[in-house]
Design an enzyme around this catalytic site. Sequence first.
Site: not given
Length: 647
Positions: A140, A149
Site C-alpha cells: 500500500e 509515494e
Amino acid sequence: MFLEKINQKTGEREWVVAEEDYDMAQELARSRFGDMILDFDRNDKFLAGLKTTIAEKKHENTDGKVHVLDIGTGTGLLSLMAAREGADKVTALEVFKPMGDCARHITSNSPWSDKITVISERSTDVSQIGGSRADIIVAEVFDTELIGEGALRTFKEALERLAKPGCRVVPSTGNVYIVPVESHLLKMFNDIPRLNGEKDEEPLGRCSGTAAVFDVQLSEMKTHEFRELSEPIVAFKFDFEHEEKIIFDESFVREAVAHSSGTIDALLMWWDIDMDRNGTTFIDMGPKWKNKNNYAWRDHWMQAVYYLPEKKKVEMNQTFEIVCNHDEFSLWFSNVGKDKSRSYCVCGLHSMLSRQTVYHVNEMFENQKFKDEVDKLSKGLHVATVGEGSFLGLLAAKTAKRVTIIDGNERFRDIFFKYIHYYKLTNVEIIEKVTSLTDSPDIVLAEPFYMSAMNPWNHLRFLYDVEVLKMMHGDELRVEPHMGVLKAIPEKFEDLQNIASDVGTVNGFDLSFFDEISTKARTATDAIVDEQSLWEYAGIVKGDAVEILRFPIDGRVSSQKCVVNIDNMSSSNAIPMWMEWEFGGINLSTGLLSISSAGVPEWNKGYKQGVYFPITALRNDKSLCLHALFDKSTGDINFQFGKSEDS
C-alpha cells in the site's frame, strides 16, 4: 535532535533542540495513521486480493509454499492477513522506524509470529529477503496521485530484484480518471486575483500556475458548484505486475466528447485499483456523487483537482483532446499543441501561496460587504495595513488618501508593486517593517492575515505589530479589527474523527498496541489540535459556539488564560476552533460562517480551522473542560482538555 518550529511572534522558522528523551512516538501520534487502518473498504479489498493470489500460487507452486513480501507494512496488518490466508513466509518492510517497531511488536505477539519477519529498511535498499524471492508482493504505497509515494519504482525494482518470475502483485493494476468541469468555485483556488473582478485584467501577466496536485475531498463539493463537461476520461493505465510495462515517464493524448458547452476551468481526478486482475475486486476512489454504490470515505487518499495551463472552451458534441503526462511521482495535464512539459508559476503568486490562500484572496476581492466596510474605514485617510501576504492595502486604496502597506516578505512586496503599477495606484507605498512607519497613520487595518500561520490563532501575531505601532504613534491610534475572539463548538463528524480514533481489533487482528503508543504520546504533550479544512468534512454541530479567549487590540499584549466547559460532547466527537475578528461594524470569521436549520455548518474555505479529537478516556463525557493559555512570550496558545465537573 533538531525540530523545526515557527516563531508565532515573528513568523520566522526556527530550529529548536528537542530533549534527549524526545519520543519519536509523538511523531507517530501526530501522523494520524488511524484513518488508514480503519479504512475497512481498503482492508477488505486487500484481504480479498491476498486470498485469491495466495490460493493461486499455492496451486501453481510445486512445493505448495508461498512467500509474500509486504512493502510499507505499517502496523503489519497486511502481513497478518497474508499469514492467516496461508502464506508460509511473510517478509515485511517498513522504513519508518517507530512504525516498524510497532509492526514488530504486533506481529511477534500474534499466532503467526513464526511466519512474519519485519525489516526496518526501504524496499529499494534491500538486496535479499530471507534467502528466497517473493511469490507475491503486497504494498500500500499509494497516495492521492496514485504514484506519488514512489509506487512505480517500488514495484519495478521489487519485481526485478526481490521477486520470482511470474510474481503476483496486490494490487495488480490501476486506472486514473479525469473529468473536465466548469466551476467558478474551483477557479477561485487558482486564478490570479483581479482587483476589479474583470476577466481581462492581468495584474501579474499571463501565468499558467503550477501543475502541482490540489488534493481535496470532492465528495463535499455540492453538485451546483461545478458542471461536468464530459464523461470520465481514462488518463492512465498502470500495470504493477510486469516490470517491463512500468514506465516512469509517459505522455498520452486522450479524446473525449463534450456533452455540454462550457469552459474547462479544472480537471477532477480520481483512481481505482484492481486487487487481483480478475476485474471483480476494486478500490474505487470516485467521489460520493459519482460512485453512490461503491463509495467509501477515506482521508489518507483523496480525489484531486488539476488545472490546464490555458482554459479551454468546448461546444456540445465536440470531440476535444487533453494531453495526460506523468513522471515517476506525479501527474500533470496540458493543452494539445502546446508545450507538454510541466507548467511552472512565473508570476510568483502560485509558487508562494497554497490553493486555499489563493481562494482566500479571490473571495476577499468578491466580498462586497467586506469591501464596503474597508471603503468606509479608509475614506480620505492615511491607512496603514499590516500582515504577511495580505492584499487588504490594495482594497483600501480605492477611497484612502494614502495607503502604506507593511509587509516583511520581499517576494510579496514585489507582487504588490506589480499590482500597484498595473492598476496605477499612485496613493500606495510599501515598506518592510512596522518600525519604518515614521508618519503617523490615521488608522491601521488588517484582516489579519500572515502567510506563515498554520491555524487561525497564529494570526495573533497582529497583536505584536499593533503593540509596536502604538508605542510609536500613541495609544489613540485607531486599529481595526479592534477585537479578536477565539471560539469553539462541539460537532459530530461523519468520518473525520477516524483520523484520531482507536483502531483496536481490525479484520480480526489485535492492533491495540498502536493505540497504546499513540495515546501515550498524545497524553504526554499538549492536546493535539489538528489543522483541517473543515468544509471538506461532513458533520452536524451539536451545541452553541463558546468563547474561549478574547483579545482586545489595544496595543497591550498580555498573557491570559481561561477555563471553559464544552457541553453536548456525548453526542459529539470533535471540537472545532477558529478566530473571529470584530472589524469596524462587521464580523470576520476564519471558521464558522453559518449553521443550517438541520445543524449543518458552513466553514470558511479560505482558512484551515483547528479541531480537537478527544482522547479515549474523555470520549463518553457529557462535558469537557478546556484550559487555554495564551503565552505572551511565545505567541502560542496551549490547550489542555479534561473531565468537567458536570460530566
